[in-house]
Design a protein around this motif. Structure first.
Motif, PDB file in Angstrom:
ATOM      1  N   LEU A 246      -6.008   3.796  -6.519  1.00  0.00           N
ATOM      2  CA  LEU A 246      -7.216   4.061  -5.735  1.00  0.00           C
ATOM      3  C   LEU A 246      -7.485   5.552  -5.645  1.00  0.00           C
ATOM      4  O   LEU A 246      -6.565   6.351  -5.459  1.00  0.00           O
ATOM      5  N   THR A 247      -8.742   5.911  -5.748  1.00  0.00           N
ATOM      6  CA  THR A 247      -9.224   7.243  -5.414  1.00  0.00           C
ATOM      7  C   THR A 247     -10.582   7.021  -4.769  1.00  0.00           C
ATOM      8  O   THR A 247     -11.574   6.790  -5.465  1.00  0.00           O
ATOM      9  N   GLU A 248     -10.597   7.013  -3.454  1.00  0.00           N
ATOM     10  CA  GLU A 248     -11.824   6.697  -2.718  1.00  0.00           C
ATOM     11  C   GLU A 248     -12.078   7.741  -1.637  1.00  0.00           C
ATOM     12  O   GLU A 248     -11.168   8.138  -0.913  1.00  0.00           O
ATOM     13  N   LEU A 249     -13.345   8.166  -1.530  1.00  0.00           N
ATOM     14  CA  LEU A 249     -13.748   9.069  -0.462  1.00  0.00           C
ATOM     15  C   LEU A 249     -14.431   8.264   0.626  1.00  0.00           C
ATOM     16  O   LEU A 249     -15.359   7.501   0.347  1.00  0.00           O
ATOM     17  N   TYR A 250     -13.958   8.449   1.850  1.00  0.00           N
ATOM     18  CA  TYR A 250     -14.589   7.844   3.019  1.00  0.00           C
ATOM     19  C   TYR A 250     -15.293   8.959   3.776  1.00  0.00           C
ATOM     20  O   TYR A 250     -14.650   9.886   4.269  1.00  0.00           O
ATOM     21  N   ALA A 251     -16.623   8.880   3.831  1.00  0.00           N
ATOM     22  CA  ALA A 251     -17.424   9.986   4.367  1.00  0.00           C
ATOM     23  C   ALA A 251     -17.457   9.980   5.893  1.00  0.00           C
ATOM     24  O   ALA A 251     -17.517   8.919   6.526  1.00  0.00           O
ATOM     25  N   TYR A 252     -17.407  11.198   6.466  1.00  0.00           N
ATOM     26  CA  TYR A 252     -17.602  11.344   7.908  1.00  0.00           C
ATOM     27  C   TYR A 252     -19.040  10.931   8.248  1.00  0.00           C
ATOM     28  O   TYR A 252     -19.964  11.154   7.456  1.00  0.00           O
ATOM     29  N   PRO A 253     -19.260  10.368   9.449  1.00  0.00           N
ATOM     30  CA  PRO A 253     -20.598   9.898   9.828  1.00  0.00           C
ATOM     31  C   PRO A 253     -21.677  10.984   9.801  1.00  0.00           C
ATOM     32  O   PRO A 253     -22.834  10.695   9.526  1.00  0.00           O
ATOM     33  N   ASP A 254     -21.330  12.212  10.071  1.00  0.00           N
ATOM     34  CA  ASP A 254     -22.345  13.272  10.143  1.00  0.00           C
ATOM     35  C   ASP A 254     -22.308  14.215   8.945  1.00  0.00           C
ATOM     36  O   ASP A 254     -22.889  15.293   8.966  1.00  0.00           O
ATOM     37  N   SER A 255     -21.638  13.816   7.870  1.00  0.00           N
ATOM     38  CA  SER A 255     -21.484  14.698   6.705  1.00  0.00           C
ATOM     39  C   SER A 255     -22.725  14.652   5.807  1.00  0.00           C
ATOM     40  O   SER A 255     -23.543  13.729   5.885  1.00  0.00           O
ATOM     41  N   THR A 256     -22.838  15.641   4.946  1.00  0.00           N
ATOM     42  CA  THR A 256     -23.931  15.669   3.965  1.00  0.00           C
ATOM     43  C   THR A 256     -23.835  14.472   3.039  1.00  0.00           C
ATOM     44  O   THR A 256     -24.845  13.859   2.681  1.00  0.00           O
ATOM     45  N   THR A 257     -22.614  14.107   2.646  1.00  0.00           N
ATOM     46  CA  THR A 257     -22.412  12.946   1.772  1.00  0.00           C
ATOM     47  C   THR A 257     -22.940  11.683   2.436  1.00  0.00           C
ATOM     48  O   THR A 257     -23.612  10.863   1.803  1.00  0.00           O
ATOM     49  N   ASP A 258     -22.667  11.530   3.719  1.00  0.00           N
ATOM     50  CA  ASP A 258     -23.139  10.356   4.465  1.00  0.00           C
ATOM     51  C   ASP A 258     -24.666  10.330   4.517  1.00  0.00           C
ATOM     52  O   ASP A 258     -25.283   9.284   4.330  1.00  0.00           O
TER      53      ASP A 258
ATOM     54  N   LEU B  13       0.853  -1.185   0.000  1.00  0.00           N
ATOM     55  CA  LEU B  13       0.000   0.000   0.000  1.00  0.00           C
ATOM     56  C   LEU B  13       0.890   1.236   0.000  1.00  0.00           C
ATOM     57  O   LEU B  13       1.766   1.370   0.851  1.00  0.00           O
ATOM     58  N   ASP B  14       0.675   2.116  -0.944  1.00  0.00           N
ATOM     59  CA  ASP B  14       1.392   3.382  -1.011  1.00  0.00           C
ATOM     60  C   ASP B  14       0.328   4.465  -1.215  1.00  0.00           C
ATOM     61  O   ASP B  14      -0.061   4.764  -2.343  1.00  0.00           O
ATOM     62  N   LEU B  15      -0.144   5.029  -0.109  1.00  0.00           N
ATOM     63  CA  LEU B  15      -1.346   5.853  -0.142  1.00  0.00           C
ATOM     64  C   LEU B  15      -1.141   7.212   0.503  1.00  0.00           C
ATOM     65  O   LEU B  15      -0.292   7.387   1.383  1.00  0.00           O
ATOM     66  N   LYS B  16      -1.977   8.146   0.066  1.00  0.00           N
ATOM     67  CA  LYS B  16      -2.053   9.458   0.699  1.00  0.00           C
ATOM     68  C   LYS B  16      -3.462   9.619   1.239  1.00  0.00           C
ATOM     69  O   LYS B  16      -4.440   9.416   0.511  1.00  0.00           O
ATOM     70  N   LEU B  17      -3.580   9.971   2.515  1.00  0.00           N
ATOM     71  CA  LEU B  17      -4.862  10.234   3.156  1.00  0.00           C
ATOM     72  C   LEU B  17      -4.974  11.731   3.375  1.00  0.00           C
ATOM     73  O   LEU B  17      -4.091  12.332   4.002  1.00  0.00           O
ATOM     74  N   GLU B  18      -6.041  12.317   2.856  1.00  0.00           N
ATOM     75  CA  GLU B  18      -6.219  13.765   2.967  1.00  0.00           C
ATOM     76  C   GLU B  18      -7.597  14.079   3.525  1.00  0.00           C
ATOM     77  O   GLU B  18      -8.612  13.589   3.018  1.00  0.00           O
ATOM     78  N   ALA B  19      -7.630  14.895   4.583  1.00  0.00           N
ATOM     79  CA  ALA B  19      -8.901  15.331   5.147  1.00  0.00           C
ATOM     80  C   ALA B  19      -9.531  16.362   4.216  1.00  0.00           C
ATOM     81  O   ALA B  19      -8.877  17.311   3.782  1.00  0.00           O
ATOM     82  N   VAL B  20     -10.789  16.133   3.858  1.00  0.00           N
ATOM     83  CA  VAL B  20     -11.554  17.078   3.047  1.00  0.00           C
ATOM     84  C   VAL B  20     -12.843  17.394   3.799  1.00  0.00           C
ATOM     85  O   VAL B  20     -13.106  16.843   4.866  1.00  0.00           O
ATOM     86  N   THR B  21     -13.636  18.292   3.288  1.00  0.00           N
ATOM     87  CA  THR B  21     -14.834  18.748   3.998  1.00  0.00           C
ATOM     88  C   THR B  21     -15.768  17.605   4.367  1.00  0.00           C
ATOM     89  O   THR B  21     -16.310  17.569   5.472  1.00  0.00           O
ATOM     90  N   GLU B  22     -15.953  16.652   3.448  1.00  0.00           N
ATOM     91  CA  GLU B  22     -16.938  15.591   3.650  1.00  0.00           C
ATOM     92  C   GLU B  22     -16.371  14.294   4.230  1.00  0.00           C
ATOM     93  O   GLU B  22     -17.131  13.379   4.533  1.00  0.00           O
ATOM     94  N   GLY B  23     -15.040  14.198   4.329  1.00  0.00           N
ATOM     95  CA  GLY B  23     -14.472  12.955   4.836  1.00  0.00           C
ATOM     96  C   GLY B  23     -12.986  12.880   4.593  1.00  0.00           C
ATOM     97  O   GLY B  23     -12.276  13.889   4.645  1.00  0.00           O
ATOM     98  N   VAL B  24     -12.496  11.695   4.305  1.00  0.00           N
ATOM     99  CA  VAL B  24     -11.081  11.466   4.038  1.00  0.00           C
ATOM    100  C   VAL B  24     -10.954  10.911   2.623  1.00  0.00           C
ATOM    101  O   VAL B  24     -11.572   9.893   2.279  1.00  0.00           O
TER     102      VAL B  24
END
Length: 193
Positions: A86-98, A46-57
């Motif tokens: 990989l390009t995947e968004l993991y949504a925060y539990p309380d986000s609009t996306t979620d 795994l060679d990944l970058k995790l970035e916090a964005v408004t709706e998740g990671v």
């Protein structure tokens, strides 16, 4: 805990915060398709970058591993390397996306952890060929005897007789080629009789 689960508590929620993840993991089951995939207990990088964005990671980067399988035509073993992006968004539990996405439409963060396993499984399966070949011009197996045609040579073949004509072959063999058993062939005009 699955080796694909990442703890993101140190990342925080401030948009733009990022971290790099470089690790080698293994899975207790094969990842891929029926004829080819990353075998169970094999190393997966795994060679990944995790970035916090408004709706998740947002997770971006590469996943790679050695593959093993068999040729779809001749069934010989084959191997190689698969590298998926990989390009995947993991949504925060309380986000609009979620709140506005169906359960199967997006990945979600659970207890400050993200699970990459399903994303990796999906990406690898989409990248691998459905019918892997040992080489593009593989001749496959003989439909009559099952021998590899590449190893059999150019003169390999089988006499195949249509069952509807099999009885005629037996007749020709019994009488000999060209023999009809008719001894009146000499009675025609000009035969001298």
């Amino acid at each position: 805990m699955s080796p694909f689960v990442l703890d993101i508590r140190s990342l925080g929620r401030r948009a733009g915060t990022m971290t790099q993840v470089h690790r080698t993991v293994s899975c207790d089951h094969a990842i891929g398709l029926d004829l080819i995939g990353i075998p169970a207990e094999s190393d997966i990088d795994l060679d990944l970058k995790l970035e916090a964005v408004t709706e998740g990671v947002l997770v971006t980067g590469t996943v790679s591993g050695e593959t093993a399988g068999q040729c779809a035509r001749c069934l010989e073993p084959l191997g190689g390397t698969v590298t998926v992006f990989l390009t995947e968004l993991y949504a925060y539990p309380d986000s609009t996306t979620d709140q506005t996405s169906d359960a199967d439409d997006i990945h979600r963060i659970s207890d400050d952890h993200i699970d990459l396993e399903q994303a990796v499984i999906d990406a690898v399966a989409l990248d691998l060929p459905m019918a892997p070949l040992c080489r593009p011009d593989c001749a496959g197996l003989c439909s009559e005897c099952g021998v590899r045609l590449d190893a059999a040579g150019p003169d390999h073949g089988h006499e195949v007789i249509d069952p509807r004509w099999a009885a005629l072959k037996d007749l020709a063999t019994a009488d000999g080629p060209g023999e009809t058993g008719d001894d009146t062939a000499g009675d025609g005009p000009g035969s001298g009789r």
